[in-house]
Every structure is written in structure tokens, then in C-alpha cells.
Design a protein around this motif. Structure first.
Motif, PDB file in Angstrom:
ATOM      1  N   PRO A 229      -2.737  -2.058   0.169  1.00 47.34           N
ATOM      2  CA  PRO A 229      -2.962  -3.304  -0.577  1.00 47.34           C
ATOM      3  C   PRO A 229      -3.298  -3.104  -2.050  1.00 47.34           C
ATOM      4  O   PRO A 229      -2.883  -3.886  -2.895  1.00 47.34           O
ATOM      5  N   SER A 230      -4.049  -2.050  -2.385  1.00 48.19           N
ATOM      6  CA  SER A 230      -4.483  -1.889  -3.773  1.00 48.19           C
ATOM      7  C   SER A 230      -3.455  -1.108  -4.587  1.00 48.19           C
ATOM      8  O   SER A 230      -2.863  -0.139  -4.103  1.00 48.19           O
ATOM      9  N   THR A 231      -3.284  -1.543  -5.844  1.00 46.87           N
ATOM     10  CA  THR A 231      -2.365  -0.848  -6.749  1.00 46.87           C
ATOM     11  C   THR A 231      -2.845   0.561  -7.042  1.00 46.87           C
ATOM     12  O   THR A 231      -2.041   1.510  -7.100  1.00 46.87           O
ATOM     13  N   THR A 232      -4.151   0.713  -7.211  1.00 44.97           N
ATOM     14  CA  THR A 232      -4.724   2.039  -7.473  1.00 44.97           C
ATOM     15  C   THR A 232      -4.460   2.986  -6.317  1.00 44.97           C
ATOM     16  O   THR A 232      -4.114   4.155  -6.509  1.00 44.97           O
ATOM     17  N   GLY A 233      -4.609   2.470  -5.102  1.00 45.78           N
ATOM     18  CA  GLY A 233      -4.362   3.291  -3.908  1.00 45.78           C
ATOM     19  C   GLY A 233      -2.917   3.728  -3.819  1.00 45.78           C
ATOM     20  O   GLY A 233      -2.631   4.875  -3.471  1.00 45.78           O
TER      21      GLY A 233
END
Length: 313
Positions: A229-233
């Protein structure tokens, strides 16, 4: 052809890069610097992985062995290539030529398998993160590395045992910078049809099938990454794979082109360029690619310099 009397030879004349005679000194200096930097950077990675606690993860364990194959591959090829460039062609005994091909084939096959193992490591790390440490324990890591080296040695030995039974006849001139399988078979006056088929089949097994496995693992990896879900991930997951993907496509692309695509589409000057790609260029860039954006290797290197400075102070 095989029933006629022919003059057998005890040595080969390797031509190398005679069509680049005008650039002899430049090529010698370029390849010498590349070789020194390749040895230094790969030895540095092996040392860091062996001595730094933060680099004792499976990925770096496999990376250290990949660096070892890079050292073996370049050491088998480059020193003699430098001599060949300097004297503008050099002779090599049949035994020396076959021995060079043995260590070359062993390192190439082992590297193919290690790159495959590394793709499986990334697959487990991203697709099964909670079970990663359980699956990739030290026992499995050790088994994967041992089998990679063992298979590489045995497959190369199988080829060498059969090549050593061949007779080689004049002309003994090899238009290449090292003793590869195709030039050896081309200059044999024995029946090489079985070896040619065997070499092609082995190329499919050790080049194409591992490459197909790597592609399959990365399809699963990218599918998993896109669900984060996260862009950073997602960016972090992509960054852990980008180095390996770059090396895989460069390395396997040249290998498959040379050893799997029919030789009628491969002039020797094209083979020379592609061979340089995976015998000189890839081993040089591997440490750079893997360490350039790797914060853990950078941290381990900085710590090593700080420790050395503290010791000297």
C-alpha cells in the motif's frame, strides 16, 4: 574428412584484437586498470561480508560468492588477454587452452546458478517476509552455494573430459581472445557432432532454464510489490531488486546470445564484444551496481575506515 591424414597441433595461436592494432596501448591500459579495480572491489566485498556483522544476511552471503566467481572468471581470462594484446597475438598449448576453458566454464556456470539462487532469496524476502529467516537459514544457504559450485565444476569437467579426447589440426589460429568451446570444436579434426549437441543442451540447461526461473520469481515479486500500500514500501522493495535485475539481464543476455542462439548468426567479432561483456565488463560493474545504492554496504565500509583510522591514531 576424418579419415584423411592431417597434421595435429600441440598449441594454438590466439589472435585477440589484431584489428585494433592502433589502439594496442590504450586497450592494454584500459583492461589492466579494469582488472585491478575488479579484483580490488570484489575482494573488498568479500572482506566486508566476512567481517561485518551487519552483512551476515543471506543476500550478502550469496553476493560474496558471486564476487568470488567474478575474481575467478577475470583471473582466468584477463592476464593472458593482456599478454595477447601486448605481443599482438600469442600461442597457448592445447593443454593450457583446455585448462583455461575448464576454469572459465566452471566460473560461468557457477555464476549463473548463484544469480538464480539470489533471485530465489529475493523472492522469499519479499513474497514471504515473515518466513524469510526460517526458510533461508544457514544450512540452506550453505547447501545452495555448495551445489552451485559443485554443479559448475562437474558440468565443466564433463565437457573437458570429452574435449581432451579430441585431436586438433592445422590451421591452429583462433580468432578470439580466449579458448572458448566454439573455437576449440571448430579447430578439431575429430568428429565433434556429439559435443556440439551436448554443448547446446547444456547451454539450455545452465543458461536458459535458470534465466526462466529468475523471470518467474520476479513476476511473483513484482506482483507482490504492486500490492504494497505505501509508496515508500514499494520503492524500498524495488531498490532491493534493481541491482540484481540489472546484472541478470546484462549477464544472461550475452550468454544466451552466444551459447543458445545458433552460431551461424554470430560472427566472431560480435562474439568478441559479447564475450568481453560478461568476462570483463560485468565482473567490473557487479560490485559497483550492488554497492552504489546499498546503504548497508556503505555503512560497513565507513565503519571499516573509521576503525582503521582509530587504530592508526
Amino acid at each position: 574428412m576424418f579419415g584423411k591424414n592431417q597434421t595435429t597441433v600441440s598449441e594454438f595461436l590466439l589472435l585477440g584484437f589484431q584489428n585494433l592494432h592502433s589502439f594496442k596501448i590504450l586497450l592494454f591500459i584500459l583492461f589492466l586498470i579494469t582488472y585491478i579495480m575488479t579484483l580490488s572491489s570484489n575482494l573488498l566485498i568479500i572482506t566486508l561480508v566476512s567481517t561485518s556483522h551487519q552483512l551476515h544476511s543471506p543476500m550478502y552471503f550469496f553476493l560474496a560468492h558471486l564476487s568470488l566467481t567474478d575474481i575467478l572468471l577475470t583471473t582466468v581470462i584477463v592476464p593472458n588477454m593482456l599478454r595477447l594484446i601486448w605481443v599482438e597475438g600469442c600461442t597457448m598449448s592445447v593443454f593450457g587452452c583446455i585448462s583455461q576453458f575448464h576454469f572459465f566454464a566452471c566460473s560461468v556456470i557457477t555464476q549463473c546458478l548463484l544469480l538464480t539462487v539470489m533471485s530465489y532469496d529475493r523472492y522469499v524476502a519479499i513474497c514471504h517476509p515473515l518466513r524469510y529467516t526460517t526458510i533461508m537459514d544457514f544450512k540452506l544457504r550453505l547447501q545452495l552455494v555448495i551445489w552451485s559450485w559443485l554443479i559448475g565444476f562437474l558440468v565443466a569437467l564433463l565437457l573437458i573430459l570429452q574435449i581432451s579426447q579430441l585431436q586438433f589440426c592445422v590451421p591452429n589460429v583462433i580468432d578470439h581472445f580466449f579458448c572458448d568451446l566454439a573455437p576449440l570444436l571448430k579447430h578439431s579434426c575429430s568428429d565433434t557432432s556429439f559435443l556440439e549437441i551436448e554443448g547446446f543442451v547444456l547451454s539450455i540447461i545452465v543458461d536458459f532454464l535458470p534465466f526462466a526461473f529468475i523471470i518467474a520469481t520476479y513476476v511473483c515479486i513484482f506482483h507482490t510489490i504492486l500490492r504494497i500500500p505505501s509508496t515508500t514500501g514499494r520503492q524500498k522493495a524495488f531498490s532491493t531488486c534493481s541491482s540484481h535485475i540489472t546484472v541478470v539481464f546484462t549477464y544472461y543476455g550475452s550468454l544466451i546470445t552466444i551459447y543458445v542462439v545458433p552460431s551461424i548468426y554470430q560472427p566472431f567479432n560480435i562474439n568478441n564484444v559479447l564475450s568481453l561483456l560478461y568476462t570483463v565488463v560485468t565482473p567490473f560493474f557487479n560490485p559497483i551496481i550492488y554497492s552504489l545504492r546499498n546503504q548497508e554496504i556503505g555503512a560497513a565500509l565507513r565503519k571499516r575506515f573509521q576503525d582503521n583510522n582509530s587504530f592508526l591514531a
